[in-house]
Design an enzyme around this catalytic site. Structure first.
Site, short mmCIF file in Angstrom:
data_model
loop_
_atom_site.label_atom_id
_atom_site.label_comp_id
_atom_site.label_asym_id
_atom_site.label_seq_id
_atom_site.Cartn_x
_atom_site.Cartn_y
_atom_site.Cartn_z
N ARG A 73 8.91 4.98 -2.44
CA ARG A 73 8.51 5.32 -4.08
C ARG A 73 7.14 5.80 -4.20
O ARG A 73 6.73 6.31 -5.23
CB ARG A 73 8.66 3.98 -4.68
N THR A 119 13.63 -6.72 7.75
CA THR A 119 12.18 -7.34 7.96
C THR A 119 12.42 -8.29 9.13
O THR A 119 11.80 -8.25 9.99
CB THR A 119 11.60 -8.19 7.13
N ASN A 143 -43.10 19.34 -0.23
CA ASN A 143 -42.65 19.49 -1.68
C ASN A 143 -41.69 20.72 -1.68
O ASN A 143 -42.34 21.67 -1.31
CB ASN A 143 -43.92 19.58 -2.69
N ALA A 158 -38.11 23.97 -6.73
CA ALA A 158 -36.68 24.20 -7.57
C ALA A 158 -36.14 25.61 -6.95
O ALA A 158 -36.76 26.51 -6.59
CB ALA A 158 -37.08 24.44 -9.15
C1 UD1 Z 1 10.75 -8.64 1.02
C2 UD1 Z 1 11.44 -9.84 1.11
C3 UD1 Z 1 11.49 -10.64 -0.49
C4 UD1 Z 1 10.01 -10.90 -0.88
C5 UD1 Z 1 9.28 -9.22 -0.96
C6 UD1 Z 1 7.97 -9.47 -1.23
C7 UD1 Z 1 13.11 -9.89 3.07
C8 UD1 Z 1 14.26 -9.71 3.44
N1 UD1 Z 1 12.58 -10.03 1.67
O1 UD1 Z 1 11.63 -7.85 0.11
O2 UD1 Z 1 12.06 -12.04 -0.02
O3 UD1 Z 1 10.11 -11.13 -2.06
O4 UD1 Z 1 9.44 -8.61 0.35
O5 UD1 Z 1 7.23 -8.17 -1.30
O6 UD1 Z 1 12.14 -9.65 3.90
N2 UD1 Z 1 10.03 -3.27 6.66
C9 UD1 Z 1 9.81 -2.74 8.27
N3 UD1 Z 1 11.21 -2.41 8.82
C10 UD1 Z 1 12.30 -2.81 8.01
C11 UD1 Z 1 12.16 -3.11 6.78
C12 UD1 Z 1 11.02 -3.13 6.31
O7 UD1 Z 1 8.88 -2.98 8.86
O8 UD1 Z 1 13.40 -2.24 8.62
C13 UD1 Z 1 8.41 -3.48 6.41
C14 UD1 Z 1 8.13 -2.70 5.37
O9 UD1 Z 1 7.42 -1.62 5.59
C15 UD1 Z 1 7.23 -3.57 4.36
C16 UD1 Z 1 7.79 -4.95 4.45
O10 UD1 Z 1 8.54 -4.84 5.83
O11 UD1 Z 1 5.87 -3.79 4.84
C17 UD1 Z 1 8.68 -5.48 3.35
O12 UD1 Z 1 9.93 -4.79 3.24
P1 UD1 Z 1 10.40 -4.32 1.92
O13 UD1 Z 1 11.86 -3.32 2.20
O14 UD1 Z 1 9.50 -3.81 1.12
O15 UD1 Z 1 10.95 -5.90 1.53
P2 UD1 Z 1 11.40 -6.31 0.09
O16 UD1 Z 1 12.90 -5.76 -0.41
O17 UD1 Z 1 10.39 -6.00 -0.81
MG MG Z 2 8.44 -4.49 -0.81
#
Ligand code: UD1
Ligand code: MG
Length: 480
Positions: free
Chosen positions: A18, A80, A362, A365
């Site tokens: 995004r 995550t 000094n 200018a």
């Molecule tokens: C996640 C949480 C959600 C929480 C929200 C808060 C999970 C499943 N969900 O959702 O409960 O409310 O954050 O902002 O954890 N990332 C990786 N590798 C991956 C996927 C993500 O490193 O395979 C990192 C991303 O770079 C980011 C973070 O993990 O920094 C969160 O990932 P994102 O996809 O933004 O999770 P959300 O859907 O926002």
């Molecule tokens: Mg997020």
């Protein structure tokens, strides 16, 4: 309380689509440094035993920004939970507390993380502590399912939640503190049987509960937990950070005439009784000592300003500018890689680059240090007490001795001894009355009148003799 052993995993492998950017999301700057560097700075306040940053396969910039802390590469972004597993090689042997934080949540404070670690070590000694918050727009956040006695039972992702669950206001910020000796036993059992087909870290809560382990939560502040996913969110975070930096400057004893118009970098240091006028921008690496007056509309980066100095209005200090005690740098002056020593004055319309300006010198200018020949930079050294007349060009490398005086309008390409006067002006020729004779003749010629008839007196005739060669010059210059 003394903290037990702590390891921190930072998840930063996400693409940040995004942001619509070629750079990884966590490399976008806040107050002059990448957001991931802010976060690492905060994490270091906890004095952790380990930090591991999980990055995607093509993120060398992120690895460099977090060095010397190691990175673990998550080859495929499968969620995550999968991302924390990618750090497994560096953490499976770790029995202390593991904190998981997200790289795109850079405003998190160490005080909040400490509260989470404290909760982990207080009854009922939860295996997992989640940082919850109540955002104004719960939208896509995971929801915390809380049972009797504030026991955290599960986290349900918004996409998997029922309408009833979506009405819960308490959300998951993403930050967790987990018992290290339990973490991988839980992660190894994650499944991706959910709406996104991902391995959710959040599922370790229900798995821990199934094992009979207590889980809990602490509540954090919404502003601190803002996640940055778009340029607008980046701008909101910047504004939040700037307000904090302005407050810090004022609490430290600086006067900001119009604080909302002053922009700081994360590392800007201001002394006491510094006054900063409206519309001043501090880039990274600026240190300002006590009693300095920075007037309106200055841009200052990579520079030091010593006590009692005066800068601006409309001055630009570039990297390597060192402004000495009580020195003055005035309007439309640019200084780069140069020291302006005690009490020296560079007050108007001047460029000083790769130079030393001695104490109490000094600079008139319009003075320019000609420091670049298109290939190499060269140094200009101006001695203490020297006086450089206005509109002089100092062609580097060149040395002007202590106390020397350079006449206005000089181009100086050779060294000048101490205490000498140098004049490099062209000859000054005066032809009295020439201008009016010239105009009369030209007017007559334009009217087609007889040339000789226009000359009335001896003075005019003298002028006429002089007009010819000067006219040629005039003519050429008007053609140039
Ligand atoms: C996640 C949480 C959600 C929480 C929200 C808060 C999970 C499943 N969900 O959702 O409960 O409310 O954050 O902002 O954890 N990332 C990786 N590798 C991956 C996927 C993500 O490193 O395979 C990192 C991303 O770079 C980011 C973070 O993990 O920094 C969160 O990932 P994102 O996809 O933004 O999770 P959300 O859907 O926002
Ligand atoms: Mg997020």
């Amino acid at each position: 309380m003394t903290l037990s052993q702590t390891a921190i995993v930072v998840l930063a492998a996400g693409l940040g689509t995004r942001m619509k950017s070629r750079r990884p999301k966590v490399m976008h700057p806040l107050a002059g440094r990448p957001m991931i560097a802010h976060l690492i700075g905060t994490l270091r306040e906890l004095d952790p035993n380990r930090i591991v940053v999980v990055i995607g396969p093509d993120m060398p910039d992120v690895a460099a920004a977090v060095a010397p802390w190691p990175v673990a590469v998550q080859q495929d972004r499968l969620g995550t939970g999968h991302a924390v597993l990618a750090a497994g090689d560096r953490l499976r042997d770790f029995a202390g507390d593991v904190l998981v934080v997200y790289g795109d949540t850079p405003l998190l404070t160490s005080a909040t993380l400490r509260r989470m670690l404290e909760a982990r070590h207080s009854p009922p000694y939860p295996a997992v502590v989640v940082l919850g918050f109540e955002p104004t727009e719960p939208g896509g956040y995971g929801r915390l399912i809380v049972g009797a006695g504030n026991s955290l039972e599960a986290i349900i992702e918004a996409k998997d939640a029922s309408a009833e669950q979506l009405s819960i206001r308490l959300c998951n910020s993403g930050v967790m503190a987990i018992a290290g000796d339990r973490l991988f036993g839980l992660l190894d059992r994650l499944s991706n049987d959910n709406a996104k087909g991902e391995y959710y870290l959040t599922d370790i809560v229900s798995l821990a509960r199934r094992d009979g382990l207590p889980c809990g939560f602490v509540i954090g502040d919404e502003q601190e937990l803002i996640g940055i996913n778009s340029r607008s969110e980046l701008a909101s975070a910047e504004s939040f950070v700037q307000n904090g930096l302005r407050r810090r400057a004022m609490e430290g004893g600086a006067t900001l005439t119009a604080p909302e118009t002053v922009f700081f970098s994360w590392d800007t240091r201001l002394g006491r009784d510094v006054t900063v006028g409206p519309h001043v921008v501090f880039g990274p690496g600026v240190e300002v000592a006590d009693d300095v007056d920075i007037r309106a509309f200055c841009h200052i980066e990579g520079a030091t300003v010593a006590a009692g100095a005066q800068v601006g209005p409309f001055a630009r200090l570039r990297p390597g500018a060192r402004i000495g005690p009580a020195a003055h740098v005035g309007n439309f002056v640019e200084i780069k890689n140069a020291s302006i020593e005690d009490g020296a004055k560079v007050n108007h319309l001047t460029y000083i680059g790769d130079a030393r300006i001695g104490a109490k010198a000094n600079i008139g200018a319009g003075t320019i240090t000609c420091n670049y020949d298109g290939f190499f930079k060269a140094h200009t050294d101006i001695g203490a007490g020297a006086f450089i007349g206005s509109n002089s060009a100092l062609v580097a490398p060149v040395t002007i001795g202590d106390g020397a005086i350079i006449g206005a309008g000089s181009a100086i390409a050779r060294d000048v001894p101490a205490d000498a006067l140098v004049l490099t002006r062209g000859q000054h020729t005066v032809k009295a009355g020439w201008a009016s004779a010239f105009r009369r003749r030209q007017r007559a010629a334009a009217a087609g009148a007889d040339h000789e008839a226009v000359l009335t007196g001896e003075q005019d005739r003298q002028c006429e003799r002089a007009v010819e060669p000067f006219e040629r010059c005039l003519h050429y210059s008007s053609m140039a």
